[in-house]
Design a protein around this motif. Structure first.
Motif, PDB file in Angstrom:
ATOM      1  N   PRO A  52       0.126   3.048  -2.412  1.00  0.00           N
ATOM      2  CA  PRO A  52      -0.592   1.804  -2.549  1.00  0.00           C
ATOM      3  C   PRO A  52      -0.987   1.118  -3.892  1.00  0.00           C
ATOM      4  O   PRO A  52      -1.425  -0.140  -3.917  1.00  0.00           O
ATOM      5  CB  PRO A  52      -1.431   1.806  -1.394  1.00  0.00           C
ATOM      6  CG  PRO A  52      -1.850   3.177  -1.644  1.00  0.00           C
ATOM      7  CD  PRO A  52      -0.919   4.276  -2.018  1.00  0.00           C
ATOM      8  N   PHE A  53      -1.000   1.958  -5.110  1.00  0.00           N
ATOM      9  CA  PHE A  53      -1.807   1.687  -6.149  1.00  0.00           C
ATOM     10  C   PHE A  53      -1.218   0.573  -6.986  1.00  0.00           C
ATOM     11  O   PHE A  53      -1.699  -0.292  -7.705  1.00  0.00           O
ATOM     12  CB  PHE A  53      -2.165   2.833  -6.813  1.00  0.00           C
ATOM     13  CG  PHE A  53      -3.322   3.665  -6.275  1.00  0.00           C
ATOM     14  CD1 PHE A  53      -4.555   3.021  -6.269  1.00  0.00           C
ATOM     15  CD2 PHE A  53      -3.251   4.989  -5.588  1.00  0.00           C
ATOM     16  CE1 PHE A  53      -5.528   3.601  -5.571  1.00  0.00           C
ATOM     17  CE2 PHE A  53      -4.307   5.398  -5.029  1.00  0.00           C
ATOM     18  CZ  PHE A  53      -5.507   4.813  -5.190  1.00  0.00           C
ATOM     19  N   CYS A  54       0.137   0.722  -7.207  1.00  0.00           N
ATOM     20  CA  CYS A  54       0.798  -0.440  -8.194  1.00  0.00           C
ATOM     21  C   CYS A  54       2.133  -0.902  -7.666  1.00  0.00           C
ATOM     22  O   CYS A  54       2.407  -0.485  -6.607  1.00  0.00           O
ATOM     23  CB  CYS A  54       0.778   0.168  -9.635  1.00  0.00           C
ATOM     24  SG  CYS A  54       2.192   1.369  -9.636  1.00  0.00           S
ATOM     25  N   ALA A  55       2.500  -1.606  -8.264  1.00  0.00           N
ATOM     26  CA  ALA A  55       4.141  -2.046  -7.751  1.00  0.00           C
ATOM     27  C   ALA A  55       5.157  -1.437  -8.121  1.00  0.00           C
ATOM     28  O   ALA A  55       6.261  -1.794  -8.012  1.00  0.00           O
ATOM     29  CB  ALA A  55       4.194  -3.529  -8.491  1.00  0.00           C
ATOM     30  N   VAL A  56       5.133  -0.232  -8.680  1.00  0.00           N
ATOM     31  CA  VAL A  56       6.116   0.707  -8.987  1.00  0.00           C
ATOM     32  C   VAL A  56       6.700   1.045  -7.884  1.00  0.00           C
ATOM     33  O   VAL A  56       8.049   1.149  -7.602  1.00  0.00           O
ATOM     34  CB  VAL A  56       5.831   2.015  -9.770  1.00  0.00           C
ATOM     35  CG1 VAL A  56       6.875   2.990 -10.205  1.00  0.00           C
ATOM     36  CG2 VAL A  56       5.451   1.194 -11.178  1.00  0.00           C
ATOM     37  N   GLY A  57       6.019   1.377  -6.832  1.00  0.00           N
ATOM     38  CA  GLY A  57       6.883   1.814  -5.455  1.00  0.00           C
ATOM     39  C   GLY A  57       7.029   3.356  -5.137  1.00  0.00           C
ATOM     40  O   GLY A  57       8.125   3.757  -4.739  1.00  0.00           O
TER      41      GLY A  57
END
Length: 189
Positions: A52-57
């Motif tokens: 859930p931390f960044c948009a990398v997925g």
């Protein structure tokens, strides 16, 4: 354990006298480490998730035992992260098991000085009512020339970098369906 046994149990001795010259196999294993089992071995099930931390997925494997999260690891089947997690992703277990996690909704009414606890259903109903009210109050069906608008100026959406592409897509669809025209992402601001 005699002195000779102690020397033979020493990893450097096993490395120099055995077949494992590089010390990457049997020479490096102690009796204690041979008896250890991974904490994931006792899991009842493994659930796939996304960090859930960044948009990398980055894909994660969430190990669950007795309906509690016991471990979160990177998923090696992921073409994005190939089983790796950054330090934040590796620590994401804290989000669901940490003692500082809030397990209820706190609400402070307008002009109130104190917070009150609400159950989740009540809080969600309040959010839905306010969204629909803002949509209704800001609704514009037609402009001054009579052209059809069917939009609301009472809502705006601002996505964030912690959302992945799928979540941003769903947020965009929701706000478009509600009639909002101001839909942005923090990456463009």
């Amino acid at each position: 354990m005699g002195v000779g046994d102690w020397v033979r149990s020493w990893p450097v001795y096993r490395q120099l006298t055995g077949t494992d010259r590089l010390g990457r196999g049997a020479a490096a294993r102690s009796r204690r480490s041979a008896e250890l089992t991974p904490r994931t071995a006792s899991a009842d099930r493994v659930v796939g998730s996304v960090c859930p931390f960044c948009a990398v997925g980055c894909a994660q494997k969430v190990y669950v035992k007795d309906e509690r999260v016991i471990q979160i690891e990177g998923n090696p089947d992921s073409p994005i992260s190939r089983g790796r997690l950054c330090p934040k992703g590796s620590a994401s277990k804290q989000l669901v098991t940490g003692p500082q996690r809030q397990e209820h909704v706190l609400y402070r009414a307008p002009y109130a000085s104190e917070w009150q606890r609400l159950d989740l259903d009540t809080a969600m109903d309040m959010v839905a009512e306010r969204v629909l009210d803002a949509r209704r109050r800001g609704w514009q069906d037609r402009d001054e020339q009579g052209r059809t608008l069917r939009r609301t100026m009472g809502l705006a959406g601002l996505g964030g970098a912690t959302l992945d592409n799928e979540e941003n897509h769903l947020v965009k669809k929701l706000f478009t369906a509600l009639g909002a025209v101001q839909i942005e992402n923090q990456a463009r601001i």
